[in-house]
Scaffold this active site. Structure first.
Site, PDB file in Angstrom:
ATOM      1  CG  ASP A  87      -1.811   1.295   1.414  1.00  0.00           C
ATOM      2  OD1 ASP A  87      -2.802   1.249   0.592  1.00  0.00           O
ATOM      3  OD2 ASP A  87      -1.515   2.186   1.977  1.00  0.00           O
ATOM      4  CE1 TYR A 141       0.477   7.589   3.179  1.00  0.00           C
ATOM      5  CE2 TYR A 141       0.973   5.549   2.340  1.00  0.00           C
ATOM      6  CZ  TYR A 141      -0.026   6.330   3.060  1.00  0.00           C
ATOM      7  OH  TYR A 141      -1.061   5.784   3.325  1.00  0.00           O
ATOM      8  CG  HIS A 179      -5.000   9.407   0.670  1.00  0.00           C
ATOM      9  ND1 HIS A 179      -3.828   9.656   0.481  1.00  0.00           N
ATOM     10  CD2 HIS A 179      -5.283   8.849   1.856  1.00  0.00           C
ATOM     11  CE1 HIS A 179      -3.081   9.100   1.503  1.00  0.00           C
ATOM     12  NE2 HIS A 179      -4.163   8.739   2.211  1.00  0.00           N
ATOM     13  NE  ARG A 180      -7.148  11.795   5.626  1.00  0.00           N
ATOM     14  CZ  ARG A 180      -7.743  10.998   6.797  1.00  0.00           C
ATOM     15  NH1 ARG A 180      -9.036  11.053   6.862  1.00  0.00           N
ATOM     16  NH2 ARG A 180      -7.102  10.274   7.773  1.00  0.00           N
ATOM     17  CG  ASN A 206      -9.673   7.813   5.383  1.00  0.00           C
ATOM     18  OD1 ASN A 206      -9.731   7.022   6.444  1.00  0.00           O
ATOM     19  ND2 ASN A 206      -8.578   8.229   4.652  1.00  0.00           N
ATOM     20  CD  GLN A 249      -5.702   1.908   3.321  1.00  0.00           C
ATOM     21  OE1 GLN A 249      -4.837   3.109   3.729  1.00  0.00           O
ATOM     22  NE2 GLN A 249      -5.052   1.287   2.507  1.00  0.00           N
ATOM     23  CB  THR A 274       6.149  -2.544  11.502  1.00  0.00           C
ATOM     24  OG1 THR A 274       7.252  -2.699  11.994  1.00  0.00           O
ATOM     25  CG2 THR A 274       5.400  -3.952  11.048  1.00  0.00           C
ATOM     26  NE  ARG A 321       7.758  -2.671  15.458  1.00  0.00           N
ATOM     27  CZ  ARG A 321       8.523  -2.205  16.380  1.00  0.00           C
ATOM     28  NH1 ARG A 321       8.739  -2.964  17.711  1.00  0.00           N
ATOM     29  NH2 ARG A 321       9.474  -1.175  16.332  1.00  0.00           N
TER      30      ARG A 321
END
Ligand SMILES: NC(=O)c1ccc[n+]([C@@H]2O[C@H](COP(=O)([O-])OP(=O)(O)OC[C@H]3O[C@@H](n4cnc5c(N)ncnc54)[C@H](OP(=O)(O)O)[C@@H]3O)[C@@H](O)[C@H]2O)c1
Length: 327
Positions: A57, A62, A133-134, A164, A185, A290, A295
């Site tokens: 993703d 980002y 995205h939003r 969202n 998402q 992560t 992890r």
């Protein structure tokens, strides 16, 4: 094991998604990508593949594009990898540049321009999934449909989804689109457990809903075969070992309970917090954020734990995280 919506559509059977927001160094675009950032991405992808994660993703924002750039370097070094994995990215947010505020943009021009940037940074010809995205209050379904049609016809994007968004917003956009959305998402975790509330608190209850999860969202996604992806599913480590000075009593009790169940089942706390989401009949797909290989590997057992988690354990975790009993 029940099939996930993305699996039923033949897009992905990866029970977990690796969220790539942590790749690419700092959020400052003046800081260059270094070889250590590329090595970090290689190690994260290697760890993810080793536990069967084949979906990744991204978002154009980002690390201001650097997360996609380092991932592109990993793909360049392993050209056969592209066909073995499913890549998802997102468009529609403009980060603040210090002058203008952060804002959203679902205009045709912005969507098309952003996708070209994503493909260039990743060094790939296509995205498997593109998410809005939003929600942009100025969005116009017909304009988005024009952009999506061009992206589909040119082979740049294979499937579309949102992030969202409420059922009403999805229905509104979907009315103009030829293809169904395949993903929504949303932030969901033991910390952000409020997605459970509308189903239990809207009838004959005086309780205030603490969060803004729309009523009927979980049911709508399942009826429409839309994959629910959970962002923030590890609650940034709050219930799986991260030290915190400001944890509430409910959070501390829940972290202890997660550890206790993990010990009883001879697994990790990461697997338990993810299993709590994955046990839901909607087949929620956690997007783990992560980038630490150890992890990532600690999440390996999540799907199996979801299979064996009892109703009693699921509710005990929920009640503990809520800090109040069920009505
Ligand atoms: N659609 C949206 O609006 C949206 C918004 C935000 C994020 N996302 C996506 O969702 C993904 C996951 O979101 P997220 O990163 O917020 O959620 P997360 O998976 O809950 O948290 C991951 C973060 O928590 C840290 N962490 C986890 N366990 C820890 C522990 N035991 N001790 C210390 N640190 C620990 C990780 O650090 P290490 O890397 O050091 O392990 C990482 O920084 C992102 O990568 C992105 O792809 C989507």
């Amino acid at each position: 094991m029940k099939m996930m919506p993305l699996e039923r559509r033949g897009i992905s059977n990866s029970r977990l998604v690796l969220g790539c927001m942590g790749l690419g160094g700092s959020w400052n675009s003046a800081d260059p990508v270094t070889s250590s950032h590329i090595r970090q991405a290689e190690e994260a992808v290697e760890a993810a593949l080793s536990i069967g994660i084949t979906m990744y993703d991204h978002a154009d924002i980002y690390k201001r594009g650097k997360a996609e750039s380092v991932f592109g370097q990993v793909l360049k070094q392993q050209p056969r990898l592209r066909e073995q994995i499913v890549i998802q990215s997102k468009v529609g947010i403009h980060l603040s540049d210090g002058i203008l505020p952060q804002r959203y943009n679902f205009s045709k021009g912005h969507i098309l321009h952003s996708v070209d940037g994503i493909l260039e940074r990743l060094g790939t010809q296509y995205l498997d999934v593109l998410l809005l995205h939003r929600p942009d209050p100025l969005m116009e379904p017909d304009e988005i449909a024009e952009a999506f049609t061009m992206l589909k016809l040119t082979g740049k994007v294979r499937n579309f989804g949102v992030s969202n968004m409420s059922p009403g917003q999805i229905r509104f956009l979907q009315s103009a689109l030829p293809d169904p959305f395949v993903v929504n998402q949303l932030e969901m975790s033991l910390l952000r457990h409020h997605w459970v509330d509308p189903g239990i608190l809207h009838i004959n209850q005086k309780a205030d809903l603490k969060d803004s999860f729309p009523e009927g969202l979980m049911e709508f996604m399942q009826m429409e075969n839309i994959q629910i992806q959970a962002w923030g599913p590890l609650s940034q480590g709050r219930f799986s070992g991260k030290e915190s000075d400001n944890a509430t009593e409910a959070e501390m009790k829940t972290a202890a309970l997660v550890q206790q169940i993990a010990d009883e089942n001879e697994t990790t706390p990461e697997a338990i917090v993810l299993a709590w989401l994955m046990k839901h009949p909607a087949c929620i797909q956690p997007v783990i954020g992560t980038v630490n290989p150890k992890r990532i590997i600690a999440c390996k057992d999540a799907a199996r734990q979801a299979e064996i988690m009892t109703r009693e354990q699921w509710y005990t975790l929920l009640v503990s995280a809520r800090g109040v009993n069920m009505p």
